[in-house]
Design an enzyme around this catalytic site. Structure first.
Site, mmCIF file in Angstrom:
data_model
loop_
_atom_site.group_PDB
_atom_site.id
_atom_site.type_symbol
_atom_site.label_atom_id
_atom_site.label_comp_id
_atom_site.label_asym_id
_atom_site.label_seq_id
_atom_site.Cartn_x
_atom_site.Cartn_y
_atom_site.Cartn_z
ATOM 1 N N GLU A 40 0.960 -1.223 0.011
ATOM 2 C CA GLU A 40 0.045 -0.211 -0.095
ATOM 3 C C GLU A 40 0.952 1.426 0.068
ATOM 4 O O GLU A 40 0.516 2.232 -0.738
ATOM 5 C CB GLU A 40 -0.874 0.095 1.322
ATOM 6 C CG GLU A 40 -1.879 1.352 1.208
ATOM 7 C CD GLU A 40 -2.409 1.441 2.425
ATOM 8 O OE1 GLU A 40 -3.710 1.890 2.445
ATOM 9 O OE2 GLU A 40 -1.722 1.161 3.471
ATOM 10 N N TRP A 68 -8.415 -1.254 0.444
ATOM 11 C CA TRP A 68 -9.459 -0.185 -0.089
ATOM 12 C C TRP A 68 -10.641 -0.847 -0.619
ATOM 13 O O TRP A 68 -11.583 -0.109 -1.155
ATOM 14 C CB TRP A 68 -8.678 0.718 -0.825
ATOM 15 C CG TRP A 68 -7.851 1.656 -0.285
ATOM 16 C CD1 TRP A 68 -6.542 1.325 0.059
ATOM 17 C CD2 TRP A 68 -7.940 2.786 0.332
ATOM 18 N NE1 TRP A 68 -5.896 2.482 0.637
ATOM 19 C CE2 TRP A 68 -6.711 3.286 1.002
ATOM 20 C CE3 TRP A 68 -8.923 3.613 0.390
ATOM 21 C CZ2 TRP A 68 -6.606 4.532 1.541
ATOM 22 C CZ3 TRP A 68 -8.977 4.702 0.974
ATOM 23 C CH2 TRP A 68 -7.738 5.412 1.734
ATOM 24 N N TYR A 87 -4.423 9.751 -0.609
ATOM 25 C CA TYR A 87 -3.039 10.272 -0.255
ATOM 26 C C TYR A 87 -2.162 10.258 -1.433
ATOM 27 O O TYR A 87 -1.200 11.271 -1.372
ATOM 28 C CB TYR A 87 -2.788 8.721 0.678
ATOM 29 C CG TYR A 87 -3.541 8.488 1.878
ATOM 30 C CD1 TYR A 87 -2.933 9.214 3.105
ATOM 31 C CD2 TYR A 87 -4.686 7.654 1.746
ATOM 32 C CE1 TYR A 87 -3.803 8.906 4.217
ATOM 33 C CE2 TYR A 87 -5.313 7.542 3.176
ATOM 34 C CZ TYR A 87 -4.951 8.087 4.415
ATOM 35 O OH TYR A 87 -5.749 7.996 5.357
ATOM 36 N N CYS A 135 -6.701 9.934 6.824
ATOM 37 C CA CYS A 135 -6.678 9.489 8.464
ATOM 38 C C CYS A 135 -5.124 10.097 8.987
ATOM 39 O O CYS A 135 -5.093 10.783 9.839
ATOM 40 C CB CYS A 135 -6.986 8.104 8.832
ATOM 41 S SG CYS A 135 -8.680 7.560 8.354
ATOM 42 N N ARG A 188 -5.505 12.035 12.388
ATOM 43 C CA ARG A 188 -6.732 12.898 12.877
ATOM 44 C C ARG A 188 -7.798 11.641 13.445
ATOM 45 O O ARG A 188 -8.313 11.962 14.304
ATOM 46 C CB ARG A 188 -7.551 13.465 11.652
ATOM 47 C CG ARG A 188 -7.989 12.677 10.505
ATOM 48 C CD ARG A 188 -8.877 13.388 9.676
ATOM 49 N NE ARG A 188 -9.174 12.415 8.624
ATOM 50 C CZ ARG A 188 -10.568 11.764 8.856
ATOM 51 N NH1 ARG A 188 -11.132 11.780 10.013
ATOM 52 N NH2 ARG A 188 -10.701 11.044 7.813
ATOM 53 N N ASP A 204 -8.461 4.030 13.899
ATOM 54 C CA ASP A 204 -9.050 2.703 14.187
ATOM 55 C C ASP A 204 -8.117 1.758 14.818
ATOM 56 O O ASP A 204 -7.185 1.246 14.355
ATOM 57 C CB ASP A 204 -9.685 2.114 12.986
ATOM 58 C CG ASP A 204 -10.220 0.797 13.139
ATOM 59 O OD1 ASP A 204 -9.949 0.155 14.312
ATOM 60 O OD2 ASP A 204 -10.952 0.064 12.217
#
Length: 317
Positions: free
Chosen positions: A74, A96, A138, A199, A219, A222
């Site tokens: 990733e 994703w 990203y 995130c 921010r 999980d």
């Protein structure tokens, strides 16, 4: 719940203890909150952890298996600037998959299974181009941050994108004392076009005593499913940058804003907090590519990693 999460037997301090401590504090003392997914969370705000990356050390979680090659693929995908899931699907990386699948079902009304949807992404390039794109997530922001050039009468045309990663490498190499070694993913103008706003949004780096230290601010986090991947990926990026600019990896600092556990992750939390971390996995990079963008999955080797069994849990989309 507290009775189910009895303290583990005493053992020598381990880097993973701070992760398990965070998980415990969230589950036992976090505020229950409604969230975007409708699942609900227990949440704390403003947390941090610190990890030593010297000597190949990595914050790789041992109390359950973390598929570090998947996380590495990733990261390498981010560095290409790609925003379509098809290259990941072709590598059997499913991180994703749920987001474009949910968008497809929502927009077309077709009740296609996730597996069938992903098979179509892999087999049909035109279908993948239409339905596999995540928007400017990203990688797009990292290596092609959009710019706009005025052309008169209040009009603008798209300019050349900014490659933040390339600029970061040059900055670390040429001006190590700078306080502007920053990689930013939070492009306010494009958030609504993203399948999921970033995130892990901000990275900052600091050079001292021949070492590259790194900080990543998340921010939204999980803790059960995402954070083990995030820790690995952020630390790996720091190690790659250090190699490229001739520094040793130093300390990696993780900071979280809304740090949460989903309510439907109770079985995972209960099981993982009964386990004791062990071992000290090490990362070796087997060659030094000419560019930060030229790493391949075969360049990375992990030794002394003997994790306990994987613990599955549902992804909240």
């Amino acid at each position: 719940m507290a009775s189910q999460l009895a303290d583990r037997p005493a053992h020598t301090a381990h880097y993973e203890d701070q992760y398990l401590s965070l998980m415990r504090r969230i589950w036992e003392g976090g505020s229950e909150r409604r969230d975007r997914t409708g699942v609900g969370t227990r949440s704390l705000f403003g947390e941090s952890m610190r990890f030593d990356l010297s000597g190949g050390q990595m914050p790789l979680i041992t109390t359950k298996r973390v598929y570090w090659k998947t996380a590495t693929r990733e990261l390498l995908w981010f560095l290409t600037g790609e925003t379509n899931i098809r290259p990941l699907v072709e590598q059997r990386v499913g991180i994703w998959n749920e987001w474009p699948h949910a968008a497809y079902v929502r927009e077309t009304g077709e009740e296609i299974s996730l597996n069938d949807f992903i098979a179509r992404i892999a087999d049909d390039a035109a279908f993948a181009a239409r339905w596999g794109d995540l928007g400017p997530v990203y990688g797009k922001q990292w290596v092609d941050w959009p710019t706009y050039v005025p052309v008169g009468d209040g009009l603008f045309r798209k300019g050349e994108g900014i490659n933040q990663v390339a600029d970061l490498v040059n900055s670390l190499r040429d001006n190590p004392g700078s306080r502007r070694h920053i990689l930013e993913g939070w492009n306010v103008a494009e958030l609504d076009a993203m399948a999921l706003p970033p995130c892990h949004k901000t990275y900052q780096f600091h050079v001292a005593d021949g070492k590259l230290n790194g900080l990543m601010f998340q921010r939204s986090c999980d803790v059960a499913l995402g954070l083990p991947f995030n820790l690995w990926s952020a630390a790996l990026l720091q190690v790659m940058l250090a190699q490229q600019v001739g520094l040793e990896p130093g300390e990696f600092v993780w900071m979280g804003g809304d740090v949460h556990l989903y309510l439907n992750h109770e079985a995972l939390v209960t099981e993982q907090l009964q386990r004791t971390p062990s071992g000290s996995p090490r990362l070796a990079i087997l060659r030094k590519p000419d560019s930060i963008f030229a790493y391949r999955i075969e360049d990375f080797a992990v030794s002394d990693y003997a994790p306990q069994a994987h613990i599955s849990a549902p992804v909240a989309v």
